[in-house]
Design an enzyme around this catalytic site. Structure first.
Site, short mmCIF file in Angstrom:
data_model
loop_
_atom_site.label_atom_id
_atom_site.label_comp_id
_atom_site.label_asym_id
_atom_site.label_seq_id
_atom_site.Cartn_x
_atom_site.Cartn_y
_atom_site.Cartn_z
N TYR A 66 0.83 -1.21 0.00
CA TYR A 66 0.00 0.00 0.00
C TYR A 66 0.87 1.26 0.00
CZ TYR A 66 -4.25 -2.66 0.13
OH TYR A 66 -5.27 -3.51 -0.24
N GLN A 100 -15.68 3.49 -6.47
CA GLN A 100 -15.00 2.35 -5.86
C GLN A 100 -13.52 2.67 -5.72
OE1 GLN A 100 -16.54 -1.53 -7.90
NE2 GLN A 100 -17.03 0.15 -9.27
N VAL A 102 -10.00 4.41 -4.54
CA VAL A 102 -9.48 4.83 -3.24
C VAL A 102 -8.48 5.98 -3.39
CG1 VAL A 102 -9.85 2.52 -2.23
CG2 VAL A 102 -7.65 3.04 -3.33
N HIS A 118 -15.32 1.99 -1.24
CA HIS A 118 -14.20 1.14 -0.81
C HIS A 118 -13.17 1.88 0.03
CE1 HIS A 118 -15.20 -1.81 -4.35
NE2 HIS A 118 -16.05 -1.89 -3.35
N GLY A 187 -16.06 2.98 -16.19
CA GLY A 187 -14.73 2.45 -15.88
C GLY A 187 -14.73 1.39 -14.81
N THR A 188 -15.81 0.61 -14.73
CA THR A 188 -15.82 -0.51 -13.78
C THR A 188 -16.19 -1.80 -14.49
OG1 THR A 188 -16.80 -1.43 -11.76
CG2 THR A 188 -18.18 0.12 -13.00
N SER A 189 -15.54 -2.88 -14.09
CA SER A 189 -15.83 -4.18 -14.70
C SER A 189 -17.16 -4.73 -14.17
CB SER A 189 -14.71 -5.18 -14.37
OG SER A 189 -14.62 -5.34 -12.98
P1 OAD Z 1 -11.54 -3.39 -12.67
O1 OAD Z 1 -10.07 -3.45 -12.88
O2 OAD Z 1 -12.23 -4.63 -12.29
O3 OAD Z 1 -12.23 -2.85 -14.00
C1 OAD Z 1 -11.73 -1.71 -14.66
C2 OAD Z 1 -12.63 -1.44 -15.84
O4 OAD Z 1 -12.19 -0.23 -16.43
C3 OAD Z 1 -12.57 -2.51 -16.95
O5 OAD Z 1 -13.89 -2.91 -17.29
C4 OAD Z 1 -11.88 -1.79 -18.12
O6 OAD Z 1 -12.39 -2.20 -19.39
C5 OAD Z 1 -12.23 -0.35 -17.83
N1 OAD Z 1 -11.29 0.65 -18.37
C6 OAD Z 1 -9.96 0.51 -18.60
N2 OAD Z 1 -9.45 1.68 -19.06
C7 OAD Z 1 -10.48 2.56 -19.12
C8 OAD Z 1 -10.61 3.91 -19.49
N3 OAD Z 1 -9.55 4.63 -19.91
N4 OAD Z 1 -11.83 4.49 -19.42
C9 OAD Z 1 -12.91 3.80 -18.99
N5 OAD Z 1 -12.85 2.51 -18.61
C10 OAD Z 1 -11.66 1.89 -18.67
O7 OAD Z 1 -11.81 -2.19 -11.63
P2 OAD Z 1 -13.09 -1.95 -10.71
O8 OAD Z 1 -14.33 -2.32 -11.41
O9 OAD Z 1 -12.97 -0.58 -10.17
O10 OAD Z 1 -11.53 -3.23 -4.70
O11 OAD Z 1 -12.81 -2.98 -9.55
C11 OAD Z 1 -13.65 -3.01 -8.43
C12 OAD Z 1 -12.86 -3.28 -7.18
O12 OAD Z 1 -12.04 -4.43 -7.34
C13 OAD Z 1 -11.88 -2.19 -6.82
O13 OAD Z 1 -12.48 -1.12 -6.12
C14 OAD Z 1 -10.90 -2.92 -5.96
C15 OAD Z 1 -10.74 -4.18 -6.76
O14 OAD Z 1 -10.33 -5.29 -6.05
C16 OAD Z 1 -11.05 -2.74 -3.56
O15 OAD Z 1 -10.06 -2.04 -3.50
C17 OAD Z 1 -11.85 -3.15 -2.38
#
Ligand code: OAD
Ligand code: ZN
Length: 249
Positions: A66, A100, A102, A118, A187-189
């Site tokens: 971290y 989500q 941090v 988160h 920007g979230t999966s």
């Molecule tokens: P992910 O890494 O799971 O997903 C990121 C998403 O962003 C993917 O769907 C990519 O296609 C998309 N992406 C990449 N580049 C991009 C861009 N320039 N513009 C828009 N989208 C883009 O990340 P999160 O969904 O945020 O948890 O993951 C959720 C949680 O899992 C996080 O908060 C973290 C992680 O473990 C904790 O820290 C508790």
């Protein structure tokens, strides 16, 4: 690809917009996402680095990871996507930003009242008694400091797998998802719950739900529209479109 006019019109006419962001929003600031092919979880194990058991097994390793991420984040700045969201909030009646992430880049870009699902990587608290640890932590410190109240180890105030979300955060997010007329999932999966429920919940509650993501996700087909662009490109275009409709530029 430009932003479809329907999305611009719905956004410009909305009384309440809710936005859920994920790591993709900060990708263009230089912060790695988690589940992309070059993402953090491609090489590292979340059970070791982002769980209570992982911290108990190896607090120094988790703390150092971290600290390393803090160093990277400290050198990164908000990108046009972050700024567009903070500007959009100023020209619509109500916008609830739920993240989500941090990294606090939304706040650096001027967004207010951000719901941090988160937690955040900037602050710390005690692993044992949960008391906030307000002292500034030097980024070179390679072991967790000890809690002045109970002697427990200090940890970053991020939410780990299996932990509860910060008090009130999910409630505030659900309320916005239920009440908004337009919801953006950006920007979230949409693979981590309960956050991933929010776009679906908003859709069921009657909102027009838009995804902004260069790649399709598990929930894309349930939503009303998808914009397959990077957020740093899509959001300024959306903002411009909304401003034009509202006669601001
Ligand atoms: P992910 O890494 O799971 O997903 C990121 C998403 O962003 C993917 O769907 C990519 O296609 C998309 N992406 C990449 N580049 C991009 C861009 N320039 N513009 C828009 N989208 C883009 O990340 P999160 O969904 O945020 O948890 O993951 C959720 C949680 O899992 C996080 O908060 C973290 C992680 O473990 C904790 O820290 C508790
Ligand atoms: Zn303590």
């Amino acid at each position: 690809m430009k932003i479809p006019q329907t999305i611009i019109e719905k956004t410009a006419n909305a009384k309440h917009i809710a936005v859920l962001t994920g790591a993709g929003v900060s990708a263009e600031s230089g912060i790695k996402t988690f589940r992309d092919p070059d993402g953090l979880w491609a090489k590292l194990n979340p059970a070791e680095l982002a769980s209570i058991d992982g911290f108990m097994a190896n607090p120094k390793m988790v703390w150092e990871w971290y600290q390393h991420r803090r160093e990277i984040i400290a050198s990164c700045r908000p990108n046009p996507g972050h700024y567009a969201l903070s500007e959009l909030a100023k020209i619509v009646p109500k916008l609830t930003l739920i993240t989500q992430n941090v990294d606090r880049l939304h706040q650096q870009a001027g967004s207010e009242g951000v719901v941090e699902l988160h937690g955040n990587i900037i602050e710390n608290h005690c692993f044992r008694c949960r008391a906030p640890f307000a002292e500034a932590v030097d980024l070179t410190l390679s072991e967790p400091p000890l809690c002045p109240k109970c002697g427990g180890q200090i940890r970053p105030s991020v939410v780990w797998f299996g932990e509860n979300l910060p008090e009130g955060a999910m409630e505030a997010a659900e309320e916005a998802a239920a009440q908004c007329d337009v919801f953006f999932s950006i920007g979230t999966s949409a693979e981590v719950y309960p956050a991933a429920n929010l776009p679906i919940f908003a859709k069921r509650s009657g909102a027009f739900v838009v995804e902004v993501n260069p790649r399709r996700t598990a929930i894309s087909s349930y939503l009303d529209a998808t914009v397959e662009l990077a957020s740093g490109e899509a959001l300024p275009l959306l903002l411009d479109g909304v401003k034009k409709l509202k006669g601001i530029i």
